[in-house]
Enzyme design. Structure first.
Site, PDB file in Angstrom:
ATOM      1  N   TYR A  31      -4.683  -1.608   9.744  1.00 44.62           N
ATOM      2  CA  TYR A  31      -5.419  -1.392   8.497  1.00 44.62           C
ATOM      3  C   TYR A  31      -6.428  -0.279   8.725  1.00 44.62           C
ATOM      4  O   TYR A  31      -6.923  -0.053   9.835  1.00 44.62           O
ATOM      5  CB  TYR A  31      -6.076  -2.660   7.940  1.00 44.62           C
ATOM      6  CG  TYR A  31      -5.042  -3.639   7.391  1.00 44.62           C
ATOM      7  CD1 TYR A  31      -4.553  -3.490   6.101  1.00 44.62           C
ATOM      8  CD2 TYR A  31      -4.534  -4.652   8.203  1.00 44.62           C
ATOM      9  CE1 TYR A  31      -3.589  -4.361   5.593  1.00 44.62           C
ATOM     10  CE2 TYR A  31      -3.563  -5.526   7.716  1.00 44.62           C
ATOM     11  CZ  TYR A  31      -3.093  -5.371   6.408  1.00 44.62           C
ATOM     12  OH  TYR A  31      -2.132  -6.214   5.936  1.00 44.62           O
ATOM     13  N   ASN A  39     -13.887   5.474   6.224  1.00 44.91           N
ATOM     14  CA  ASN A  39     -13.946   4.355   7.170  1.00 44.91           C
ATOM     15  C   ASN A  39     -12.917   4.464   8.292  1.00 44.91           C
ATOM     16  O   ASN A  39     -13.167   4.026   9.417  1.00 44.91           O
ATOM     17  CB  ASN A  39     -13.781   3.033   6.426  1.00 44.91           C
ATOM     18  CG  ASN A  39     -15.013   2.681   5.611  1.00 44.91           C
ATOM     19  OD1 ASN A  39     -16.127   3.073   5.952  1.00 44.91           O
ATOM     20  ND2 ASN A  39     -14.821   1.957   4.522  1.00 44.91           N
ATOM     21  N   TYR A  96       0.804  -1.219   0.000  1.00 45.17           N
ATOM     22  CA  TYR A  96       0.000   0.000   0.000  1.00 45.17           C
ATOM     23  C   TYR A  96       0.841   1.275   0.000  1.00 45.17           C
ATOM     24  O   TYR A  96       0.289   2.376  -0.030  1.00 45.17           O
ATOM     25  CB  TYR A  96      -0.916   0.001   1.223  1.00 45.17           C
ATOM     26  CG  TYR A  96      -1.875  -1.165   1.240  1.00 45.17           C
ATOM     27  CD1 TYR A  96      -2.995  -1.184   0.421  1.00 45.17           C
ATOM     28  CD2 TYR A  96      -1.652  -2.265   2.063  1.00 45.17           C
ATOM     29  CE1 TYR A  96      -3.874  -2.255   0.427  1.00 45.17           C
ATOM     30  CE2 TYR A  96      -2.523  -3.343   2.081  1.00 45.17           C
ATOM     31  CZ  TYR A  96      -3.628  -3.331   1.248  1.00 45.17           C
ATOM     32  OH  TYR A  96      -4.494  -4.395   1.251  1.00 45.17           O
ATOM     33  N   HIS A 102      -4.703   6.215  -0.454  1.00 41.32           N
ATOM     34  CA  HIS A 102      -5.259   6.015   0.878  1.00 41.32           C
ATOM     35  C   HIS A 102      -4.199   6.119   1.976  1.00 41.32           C
ATOM     36  O   HIS A 102      -4.543   6.187   3.160  1.00 41.32           O
ATOM     37  CB  HIS A 102      -5.922   4.636   0.938  1.00 41.32           C
ATOM     38  CG  HIS A 102      -7.240   4.602   1.652  1.00 41.32           C
ATOM     39  ND1 HIS A 102      -8.017   5.735   1.899  1.00 41.32           N
ATOM     40  CD2 HIS A 102      -7.958   3.561   2.186  1.00 41.32           C
ATOM     41  CE1 HIS A 102      -9.126   5.392   2.529  1.00 41.32           C
ATOM     42  NE2 HIS A 102      -9.109   4.094   2.734  1.00 41.32           N
ATOM     43  N   ASN A 127      -9.541   0.547   8.200  1.00 40.47           N
ATOM     44  CA  ASN A 127     -10.888   0.465   8.763  1.00 40.47           C
ATOM     45  C   ASN A 127     -10.927   0.187  10.258  1.00 40.47           C
ATOM     46  O   ASN A 127     -11.995   0.259  10.874  1.00 40.47           O
ATOM     47  CB  ASN A 127     -11.697  -0.602   8.030  1.00 40.47           C
ATOM     48  CG  ASN A 127     -11.966  -0.224   6.578  1.00 40.47           C
ATOM     49  OD1 ASN A 127     -11.574   0.848   6.117  1.00 40.47           O
ATOM     50  ND2 ASN A 127     -12.630  -1.101   5.862  1.00 40.47           N
TER      51      ASN A 127
END
Length: 219
Positions: A81, A129, A31, A36, A83
């Site tokens: 992560y 989120n 990532y 994000h 969320n």
């Protein structure tokens, strides 16, 4: 282990009560560099600017602790992560007994144009989120500051999730690199000035920066 500073050191003086800056993102090389994860990048850029090493692991986060001037600062990148970001930030703020007006969350925002920043004293989650999780672990309280980093909207019919997990194009990357430098100065502003006119002027400047940019969409 939190070896450099104790909780007592941070919390005994209201004058020098620390700020907690939390950058949101996803852990792992997969990532790195994605839209994000721009919250992680901002924390890293700020840490480098003020000489704070991100070399601690606690509260499910990669952390750094140090001083900017005589003001203690805690930096964190939750590794839960996106969320589940609140599983890290909630216990971290509780451990240091920080009021939420000394917490700032850095996150990506599709509602702002690419590279445009906005300081915000408080607010909702805006369907983000990561923010939803943070707010849930602050018992629904939304009275914490944010540095919103615009990444633009998905082009056409592109899946929003795919857009968030995609790396920046070269033009967008150039804008984001400039935004990171401006974001570092914004976080220093937060440390030196309470919410008010200085934050408002920063936001106005960012708004007009966007209006001065060309009208070509940056993918």
């Amino acid at each position: 282990m939190l070896s450099r500073f104790s909780r007592r050191c941070y919390c005994t003086s209201s004058v020098h009560r620390p700020w907690l800056f939390v950058g949101l993102g996803n852990p792992g090389d997969k990532y790195k560099g994605t839209r994000h994860n721009i919250g992680f990048e901002m924390i890293d850029a700020f840490a480098e600017s003020v000489g704070i090493q991100m070399n601690l692991v606690n509260f499910k986060a990669i952390m750094g602790q140090g001083f900017v001037g005589d003001l203690p600062v805690i930096l964190a990148k939750p590794q839960t992560y996106m969320n589940l970001s609140g599983e890290s930030s909630g216990p971290l703020a509780a451990y240091y007994k920080l009021p939420l007006n000394r917490v700032l969350v850095v996150h990506d925002d599709t509602q702002l144009p690419c590279g445009v920043l906005r300081l915000q004293e408080k607010g909702g989650h805006g369907c983000h989120n990561g923010l939803k999780s943070v707010m849930a672990h602050f018992r629904g309280n939304k009275e914490f500051a944010r540095l919103r980093i615009g990444i633009g909207k998905p082009p056409g019919q592109m899946d929003p999730k795919a857009f968030l997990l995609q790396k920046f194009s070269m033009p967008a990357r150039e804008r984001m690199d400039g935004a990171l430098a401006e974001g570092v100065e914004a976080l220093k502003l937060v440390l030196s000035k309470d919410f008010g006119e200085s934050w408002r002027l920063f936001n106005v400047e960012q708004k007009y920066k966007h209006l001065r940019q060309d009208t070509v969409m940056v993918p």
